[in-house]
Design an enzyme around this catalytic site. Structure first.
Site, mmCIF file in Angstrom:
data_model
loop_
_atom_site.group_PDB
_atom_site.id
_atom_site.type_symbol
_atom_site.label_atom_id
_atom_site.label_comp_id
_atom_site.label_asym_id
_atom_site.label_seq_id
_atom_site.Cartn_x
_atom_site.Cartn_y
_atom_site.Cartn_z
ATOM 1 N N ARG A 60 6.265 -7.495 5.873
ATOM 2 C CA ARG A 60 5.902 -8.855 5.473
ATOM 3 C C ARG A 60 6.927 -9.907 5.904
ATOM 4 O O ARG A 60 7.051 -10.961 5.289
ATOM 5 C CB ARG A 60 5.674 -8.944 3.963
ATOM 6 C CG ARG A 60 4.571 -8.037 3.436
ATOM 7 C CD ARG A 60 3.210 -8.349 4.033
ATOM 8 N NE ARG A 60 2.210 -7.410 3.540
ATOM 9 C CZ ARG A 60 1.885 -6.258 4.164
ATOM 10 N NH1 ARG A 60 2.476 -5.932 5.296
ATOM 11 N NH2 ARG A 60 0.976 -5.459 3.665
ATOM 12 N N CYS A 70 -2.382 -11.824 -2.041
ATOM 13 C CA CYS A 70 -1.401 -11.080 -2.835
ATOM 14 C C CYS A 70 -0.167 -11.940 -3.070
ATOM 15 O O CYS A 70 0.331 -12.598 -2.156
ATOM 16 C CB CYS A 70 -1.009 -9.785 -2.126
ATOM 17 S SG CYS A 70 -2.282 -8.509 -2.201
ATOM 18 N N GLU A 127 5.637 -13.452 -2.076
ATOM 19 C CA GLU A 127 5.389 -13.704 -0.660
ATOM 20 C C GLU A 127 4.573 -14.976 -0.447
ATOM 21 O O GLU A 127 4.226 -15.321 0.676
ATOM 22 C CB GLU A 127 4.709 -12.506 0.004
ATOM 23 C CG GLU A 127 3.374 -12.093 -0.559
ATOM 24 C CD GLU A 127 2.792 -10.909 0.209
ATOM 25 O OE1 GLU A 127 2.417 -11.099 1.382
ATOM 26 O OE2 GLU A 127 2.723 -9.811 -0.349
#
EC number: 1.3.1.98
Length: 299
Positions: A170, A218, A288
């Site tokens: 990520r 997410c 994130e």
């Protein structure tokens, strides 16, 4: 900060564009200035213009994974609409950074090319997927990437080979470079099973994620000790609410805008989740989602 944009900006721009109307979270006040950029030369001119005039900017793709401040953004929001798409018979796909990552995943699979099936259903742009090294089902955006074209803050077009880029879970090197991803090339492999894999992925995603709710995707990266969603659920936080923001009842690693959520509601809920999960499981969750403050110079 007080400034105005002279008319020499290469594209027609808007003022006071409501960011909640162009983000998947449905949160955010007005951008002082907003412009859509559809070609690489125009992106070069726009970024150079911002550099020369000391105007703060934010590159926006499809509006996912971003949380704008309730006051908006005191600068220029640049919507990347570069959506070219080319391919050859060897499975080499060149695509604009503004192209839908989900659409690219379904198109490539439908035509019998394997490698991006996981992208189907991810509500972001190709540029955003590269920037975050988005992934699912054991795959990441960087896996099939062979090159990236990038415009730096002074308008210079740079071609990066995949071998010179360090991607991790990520994360990408572009998170630490000012400028904009404008296009990329992927190498895919012919596969008769690609379409069925893609359909299975999108079907599973619809069943296990709040697919139609207002969210940014997410919220947390998965820590080494397990899946963020499972840890949040283990901490008893499913359906927890602060204001109009709520932990999804479908998947605990999603925060949804259940009503008139504000950015402060979401940030407060993120902090609560992090503190509670840390106290109950010992795991540290890292967000994130990109929070974009009103004034980037003040944070």
């Amino acid at each position: 900060m007080k400034y105005s944009i002279p008319m020499k900006i290469p594209n027609q721009y808007q003022t006071n564009c409501l960011l909640k109307e162009i983000t998947t979270f449905g949160i955010g006040g007005p951008a002082k200035y907003f412009v859509e950029v559809r070609t690489i030369p125009d992106m070069q001119k726009t970024l150079l213009f911002c550099y020369q005039n000391e105007i703060p900017y934010f590159i926006l793709g499809k509006g996912s994974n971003s949380l704008f401040d309730d006051r908006g953004f005191n600068g220029l929001v640049i919507a990347n609409r570069i959506d070219c798409l080319e391919k050859n018979e060897k499975g080499c796909w060149h695509v604009g950074a503004g192209y839908s990552f989900s659409l690219l995943g379904s198109q490539t699979a439908r035509q019998g090319w394997e490698g991006l099936e996981f992208a189907s259903g991810i509500p972001g742009s190709v540029g955003g997927a590269i920037f975050m090294n988005a992934g699912a089902n054991g795959r990441e955006t960087a896996d099939n990437l062979i090159s990236v074209d990038f415009v730096d803050e002074q308008g210079k077009l740079i071609h990066f080979k995949r071998s010179n880029l360090n991607f991790q879970y990520r994360t990408s090197p572009f998170q630490n470079i000012k400028g904009a991803i404008v296009s990329a090339t992927f190498q895919l492999n012919a596969s008769q099973e690609a379409r069925q894999k893609q359909l299975s992925i999108i079907d599973y995603r619809k069943k296990t994620q709040p697919y139609k709710a207002k969210s940014a995707g997410c919220v947390f990266r998965n820590p080494n000790c397990g899946h963020a969603g499972a840890l949040i659920e283990q901490a008893g936080l499913k359906e927890t609410k602060i204001g109009g923001a709520a932990v999804s009842s479908v998947h605990a690693n999603f925060i949804i805008n259940s009503g008139l959520a504000t950015s402060q509601d979401v940030l407060a809920l993120i902090r609560l989740i992090q503190e509670t999960v840390k106290a109950k499981t010992g795991a540290e969750l890292e967000s994130e989602i990109r929070y974009v403050p009103y004034d980037v110079n003040q944070g």
